[in-house]
Design an enzyme around this catalytic site. Structure first.
Site, mmCIF file in Angstrom:
data_model
loop_
_atom_site.group_PDB
_atom_site.id
_atom_site.type_symbol
_atom_site.label_atom_id
_atom_site.label_comp_id
_atom_site.label_asym_id
_atom_site.label_seq_id
_atom_site.Cartn_x
_atom_site.Cartn_y
_atom_site.Cartn_z
ATOM 1 N N GLY A 6 -10.825 -1.513 2.003
ATOM 2 C CA GLY A 6 -9.930 -0.992 1.043
ATOM 3 C C GLY A 6 -10.556 0.192 0.314
ATOM 4 O O GLY A 6 -10.695 1.422 0.778
ATOM 5 N N VAL B 97 0.826 -1.097 -0.011
ATOM 6 C CA VAL B 97 -0.154 0.132 0.118
ATOM 7 C C VAL B 97 0.809 1.253 0.107
ATOM 8 O O VAL B 97 0.561 2.218 -0.972
ATOM 9 C CB VAL B 97 -0.937 -0.018 1.438
ATOM 10 C CG1 VAL B 97 -1.815 1.251 1.225
ATOM 11 C CG2 VAL B 97 -1.770 -1.201 1.312
ATOM 12 N N LYS C 159 -12.824 -4.811 11.266
ATOM 13 C CA LYS C 159 -13.520 -3.705 10.464
ATOM 14 C C LYS C 159 -15.102 -3.938 11.040
ATOM 15 O O LYS C 159 -15.657 -2.802 10.946
ATOM 16 C CB LYS C 159 -13.493 -4.683 8.987
ATOM 17 C CG LYS C 159 -12.063 -4.422 8.386
ATOM 18 C CD LYS C 159 -11.856 -5.382 7.206
ATOM 19 C CE LYS C 159 -10.527 -5.156 6.557
ATOM 20 N NZ LYS C 159 -10.317 -6.352 5.396
HETATM 21 N N1 HSE Z 1 -6.362 -9.269 4.137
HETATM 22 C C1 HSE Z 1 -7.636 -8.443 4.007
HETATM 23 C C2 HSE Z 1 -8.580 -9.235 2.783
HETATM 24 C C3 HSE Z 1 -7.404 -6.992 3.626
HETATM 25 O O1 HSE Z 1 -8.352 -10.097 2.557
HETATM 26 O O2 HSE Z 1 -9.630 -8.386 2.830
HETATM 27 C C4 HSE Z 1 -6.653 -6.177 4.380
HETATM 28 O O3 HSE Z 1 -7.581 -6.069 5.426
#
Ligand code: HSE
Length: 430
Positions: free
Chosen positions: A138, A20, A209
């Site tokens: 994302g 990133v 999240k």
């Molecule tokens: N590893 C995460 C995913 C992305 O597969 O969505 C970063 O949070």
């Protein structure tokens, strides 16, 4: 007429130069003119803090910008962008930045879900912005819509696929018949899953999240530890095949709900009816379904991971923070005024689909149905296959009931003499 002075450049410190960070640096350097016009001042990439400055990097990264002295870099910055991940030194550096008067932008979901309030309070006291659009799903704009666009509404429910790796794995199992380990291996080969896939497959990433989204949606502090979490490691290829046969897809869902009693937040695999929009989310994509009183259902869809998509969300935050530096003003602060009670996992209301092997004898179905009914759980459908060698397979779907009643029902069914095995218990959502 006086000639306007050119706006002073804003110094952006970048902490981390992984997948990133590299893209954030590339976009800052390549899109400088547009970003300056949008932010109201030039954005100057002041430096990139890394653990090892001698490591080979992407050609887009000017070696002169690399430093191993993150603290000095932070001290001179207007905006600090943290994309290094992990708890420390990320937390200490962000606090240092905030205390020094810099705005901060972070993609660090694990840190925010574990200790966000420390950072939010520090930012509030210092009067600086803290933005974290990239921490959830994302590239998908979801933090800003929930935090700002829906600030006048009443969010009831957030239901999302917020982990691309597990969505890819489950999708591969469904489309190719691979078992879980094979699909995880494939995800690793493609760079979706880490060498240690625990955070994804055990649902920790999705739980972080979910905690962030629930806090924003319900104006209530929710941390990762408050999220009931179950990963996908118990999902078998037979589960996925049965799901398809009954008109469902298996998805790892993050679910945050507000009821009259409080807030419940959970992450677990679930059967989603094929006609639900979340069932059509394929590969490593993410999608979040938000239900609000006035807005009704809203769906957000896109790439939940990857360098460029995540950098897009980071740079959107950088521009917002920069505008405030130039024009004044401040972004939203933590909103926890509602302080709703957090409900235990077993208070959630859901439906179960249960597969079990039973002796194929007269009265067995009635016996199972009796135990289910005795627990106040109502059966929606029953389907039987077999028999094979005196054993029949039952597929039983319940109506909605409390998780506690459903779990007690399964425990009681398991003790029935004709029940050979309970092969699968999956929740049905959406
Ligand atoms: N590893 C995460 C995913 C992305 O597969 O969505 C970063 O949070």
């Amino acid at each position: 007429m006086p000639v306007p002075e050119p706006a002073r450049g804003l110094r952006v410190a970048l902490l981390g130069c992984g997948v990133v960070g590299t893209e954030v640096a590339r976009m800052l350097l390549e899109q400088g003119t547009d970003l300056a016009a949008r932010a109201g001042a030039p954005l100057e990439l002041a430096g990139i803090a890394v653990r090892d400055a001698s490591r080979p990097r992407d050609a887009a990264i000017p070696p002169a910008l690399l430093t191993e002295d993150a603290e000095s870099l932070v001290d001179g910055a207007d905006i600090v962008v943290e994309v290094m991940g992990g708890t420390e030194p990320a937390r200490a550096l962000l606090l240092r930045a905030i205390e020094g008067g810099a705005a901060v932008v972070t993609a660090n979901k694990a840190l925010l879900a574990a200790d966000g309030p420390t950072l939010y309070k520090a930012a509030d006291s210092a009067g600086v912005d803290i933005y974290y659009e990239a921490a959830v799903a994302g590239a998908i704009p979801i933090v800003r819509p929930v935090r700002e666009s829906l600030a006048g509404d009443h969010v009831r429910r957030v239901l999302g696929i917020v982990n691309g790796t597990t969505n890819y794995v489950l999708d591969q199992m469904a489309t190719t018949g691979l078992d879980l380990d094979e699909a995880v291996k494939q995800a690793q080969d493609l760079g979706y899953a880490e060498a240690d896939p625990t955070a994804d497959v055990e649902g920790y990433d999705a739980a972080a999240k979910a905690a962030i989204l629930a806090s924003l949606a319900f104006h209530t502090r929710v941390s990762a530890d408050d999220v009931a979490r179950e990963g996908i490691t118990g999902v078998t290829s037979a589960d996925v095949a049965w799901a398809a046969r009954t008109g469902h897809a298996v998805k790892l869902l993050a679910i945050a709900e507000q009821t009259g009693e409080g807030v419940s937040v959970r992450v677990h695999p679930a059967l989603v009816p094929l006609e639900h929009p979340l069932a059509g989310v394929k590969g490593a994509f993410n999608a979040i379904f938000v239900e609000a009183d006035a807005a009704g259902p809203l769906m957000f869809y896109g790439q939940g991971a990857g360098g460029r998509p995540t950098a897009s969300a980071v740079l959107g935050d950088v521009v917002s923070a920069a505008r405030h530096r130039v024009l004044g003003g401040k972004g939203p602060q933590e909103s926890i005024y509602a302080a709703r009670p957090l409900l235990p996992a077993d208070a959630a209301v859901t439906r179960y689909q249960v597969r079990l092997l039973v002796a194929d004898l007269p009265g067995v179905l009635a016996q199972v149905a009796g135990v289910v009914g005795d627990h106040g759980v109502s059966i929606d459908t029953v389907r039987q296959t077999g028999p094979s060698e005196g054993t029949a397979e039952l597929l039983l779907t319940t109506h909605a009931a409390r998780e506690a009643s459903l779990a007690a029902t399964i425990a009681a069914v398991r003790t029935l003499e004709p029940v050979r095995e309970i092969t699968s218990v999956l929740r049905v959502e959406g």
